[in-house]
Design a protein around this motif. Structure first.
Motif: not given
Length: 747
Positions: A131-134, A141-145, A307-309, A315-320
């Motif tokens: 839960q802490k990781g989530i 994700a909010l910071l990335l937005q 590492r996870a971030l 992956l998101e950059q490669e998906a664009l």
């Protein structure tokens, strides 16, 4: 007064009161406590009073015994008192045993509850960590937005997030990155065996390192001292070399993606410990003090989070979709016409694989959960779903990396399924107990391995079942049980094999090979009990008949192993036939040596009727013509005994018959018959008494005209074809009948 005291004692006994109490009442003397003590030994509540007296705080054993000996009237009172105390002692001991047993059961239940609570606390800790990781992932994700909305702010935050201890200057960051890689290279030079396992990459650097002590997870015993190197994508564990200070040897390498960190509660003297979980194993390490332990826990969680971030961002950059490069302006006027034609045709751009779906992102973790919960079907369903999704997609670098992660889980799942089918597991439940693991291995494309493991498991089960059979005194009873256990297991295994491997025809040859090896194991146990123990030929024939009947049951599923059991038993059956043949020949020679050529006198009509019945069962239907008046038989005892023994041998041998034994059986019969024929021939040539010679000729006629045709006919019925050797032997005997005075031997 003495008479009065005696009367008082007698009255006391009649009322059920011991003599000591009667004496105290009759004498009227003594102290009051002595009288009370004596009365306490009486019936009707005396046991409870005695118990209270013995349990009192001021009880003095010496004084109690002294007063008891003074007031007791002889040995009988002391014996009665001793028996009461002994009964009270036994009752107390039983009560103590009941209390101890009850407390022991409560202790076991308490320990079980503590174990359940411990596992639940561990699960709660793991859930809280997830839960802490989530929550942190949502925050990132909010910071990335926000970074996408404000690119400048995003660039500054990305530079700071790369390492919170680095300055934001790009030059200083690059210099620090180079320094950390140089430090990593220097440290890893001290670790033997890790250079090939740890490939150099531009983004790999050392985050933290330090000495730890490893403990056994089950017994909490110290194992060894290690040095751990935490990098931004993996954890390297190395053991210290004993003779080289500062040098280490490679022990293990764990990617951070599949690593979980659990804090271990301090339980003195075991303290400052933490656990690393890497499916399917776990390791416990102890830090030098609480501060270093806290640093390890924090830096491990922070490194895993970064590492996870970074992986998600990549992956998101490669998906664009990547914009096509703008071609340089051309001065060729004909290019405009070509451009117009190309605009009419659709541009063939490389298809981009969308790996940002939620179920794909969570697929490795979901596979770990399914494997941990033994949900093998769910894990294989997820793999099938992924393979179906990627079936028509191009193989890009993100797909390769995802495949690498999934393949690692597939190996783990395969190892668990292999362990489920290993013979070390419980063999109870029959072949159906293996269906779940076998079906999932087949779905994973491991049908060959599934077939091999399934057959090994069943071989171990059959071997265990045979070993657990009790060797009874009666051989035939044991063989019935052995055949039932073995052929039932073989039939169940064959049916389960057809169910599990219905679409894999290539595996059936492996099953036939397995069935042959299992049959060899069965024949070893069979021969050891039947042939090695020197059982009679009739018992051996019955046992082989039982084995053949059970073997025919396999024809229900189209499996015929009769030829295999024949090939495996032929050596032992040959030995049994030759051994029994030698016994008959020796017995016949012994009777021949004592032959007096006299008629048989059976003494009673019952014995004569019994002999007629025996000869009729042997196939001799005209035996009545050889019987005389009263109970006489016009045949020699030697010839009659030879006939019964030979026909019994033939009947038992035909039960054992199969084509490979044809010549062995035929040669044995010829050898047995020749012993009798030679003896009759020799006796005819040597006997001078005319009466005895006529009697010998009558016995020879019975042998040649009755016994040999019966043997020949019965052999042809049992085998299915005539025996030329027996015909030749009977025809050769005509020489002797034509010229009985000749001194030439027939054989």
């Amino acid at each position: 007064p003495s008479r009065h005291r005696g009367q008082s004692r007698a009255a006391g006994r009649r009322r059920g009161v011991p003599a000591a109490a009667g004496r105290a009442a009759g004498g009227g003397g003594g102290c009051g406590c002595g009288a009370d003590m004596a009365l306490s030994l009486g019936e009707g509540g005396g046991g409870s009073r005695l118990r209270r007296q013995l349990e009192s705080g001021g009880f003095a054993a010496g004084e109690y015994v002294k007063q008891l000996s003074q007031q007791s009237d002889g040995d009988r009172d002391l014996q009665e008192h001793r028996q009461r105390i002994q009964a009270l002692s036994e009752e107390t001991a039983q009560s103590l045993k009941r209390n101890v047993y009850q407390n022991y059961r409560q202790f076991i239940e308490t320990a079980r509850e503590i174990s359940y609570l411990e596992s639940e606390m561990y699960q709660l800790s793991h859930i809280l960590t997830e839960q802490k990781g989530i929550m942190e992932a949502v925050t990132q994700a909010l910071l990335l937005q926000a970074d996408r909305d404000d690119p400048a702010l995003g660039a500054r935050r990305a530079a700071a997030a790369a390492d919170p201890f680095l300055p934001l200057s790009a030059k200083e960051a690059a210099a620090s990155e180079e320094g950390r890689q140089r430090t990593l290279t220097t440290l890893l030079e001290k670790v033997e065996g890790c250079r090939d396992l740890l490939p150099e990459s531009p983004g790999k650097y050392l985050v933290y390192n330090g000495d730890l002590v490893e403990y056994d997870a089950d017994h909490m015993a110290q194992i060894q001292r290690v040095h751990a190197f935490l990098m931004n994508d993996c954890l390297l564990v190395a053991t210290a070399l004993p003779n080289r200070r500062g040098a280490y040897r490679y022990d293990a390498l764990y990617p951070l993606d599949g690593l979980a960190v659990v804090n271990v509660k301090d339980n003195p003297p075991m303290k400052d410990m933490f656990k690393l979980l890497m499916f399917p194993e776990s390791r416990i390490f102890q830090a030098e003090n609480a501060k270093i332990k806290k640093e390890w826990l924090e830096v491990l969680e922070e490194t895993k989070r970064n590492r996870a971030l970074s992986e998600k961002r990549r992956l998101e950059q490669e998906a664009l979709p990547r914009p096509a490069p703008t071609p340089p302006e051309s001065t060729n006027p004909f290019d405009e016409e070509e451009d117009e034609e190309e605009e009419d045709e659709p541009s063939a751009e490389e298809e981009v694989v969308d790996l940002s779906l939620e179920w794909i992102q969570e697929l490795p973790e979901d596979l770990d959960v399914c494997i941990a919960q033994r949900d093998f079907e769910g894990a294989v369903d997820l793999l099938d779903k992924l393979n179906e999704y990627l079936a028509d997609k191009p193989v890009s670098q993100p797909v390769k990396e995802l495949r690498a992660k999934v393949d690692e889980r597939v190996r783990q799942l395969t190892d668990v399924l292999v362990f489920e089918l290993s013979p070390d597991r419980s063999l109870r439940g029959g072949p159906r107990a293996t269906r779940r693991a076998v079906s999932q291995l087949i779905r994973l494309g491991q049908s060959t391995k599934a077939c091999e493991l399934f057959l090994k498991n069943r071989a171990a089960a059959v071997h265990t079942a045979i070993r657990q059979l009790r060797i009874e005194g009666a051989t035939l009873l044991y063989i019935h049980k052995l055949c039932h256990v073995f052929f039932t297991s073989l039939l169940e295994t064959a049916r389960e094999f057809e169910t599990d491997f219905a679409g894999n025809n290539g595996c059936y040859s492996a099953f036939v090979v397995w069935a042959r090896s299992s049959m060899r194991m069965f024949v070893d146990a069979f021969s050891k009990q039947v042939f090695d123990s020197k059982e009679s030929l009739s018992t051996a024939a019955e046992c082989v008949k039982v084995a053949k009947e059970h073997c025919k049951q396999l024809s229900e599923i189209g499996l015929d192993l009769t030829f295999i059991i024949h090939a495996l038993l032929v050596k032992d059956i040959k030995g049994a036939l030759q051994s029994y043949k030698d016994i008959i020949i020796e017995a016949t020679k012994h009777r021949n040596s004592e032959e007096m050529w006299r008629r048989m006198n059976l003494m009673t009509p019952e014995a004569l009727g019994k002999l007629r019945e025996e000869m009729r069962s042997c196939g001799v239907g005209n035996f009545d013509q050889y019987t005389g008046d009263d109970c006489w038989v016009n045949l020699s005892y030697t010839v009659v005994a030879f006939t019964k023994q030979t026909m019994a041998f033939l009947e038992e041998a035909l039960k054992l018959y199969f084509p490979e034994l044809h010549m062995v059986l035929l040669e044995s019969l010829v050898e047995i018959i020749l012993v009798a024929v030679q003896h009759v021939d020799y006796s005819l040539r040597c006997e001078q008494d005319p009466e005895k010679k006529a009697f010998i000729r009558q016995n020879a006629s019975f042998l040649y005209e009755t016994v040999l045709p019966v043997v020949e006919k019965r052999f042809e019925e049992g085998v299915g074809k005539p025996a030329k050797q027996l015909q030749d032997l009977r025809n050769a005997s005509r020489l002797m009948r034509v010229n009985p005075e000749s001194t030439t031997s027939v054989v």
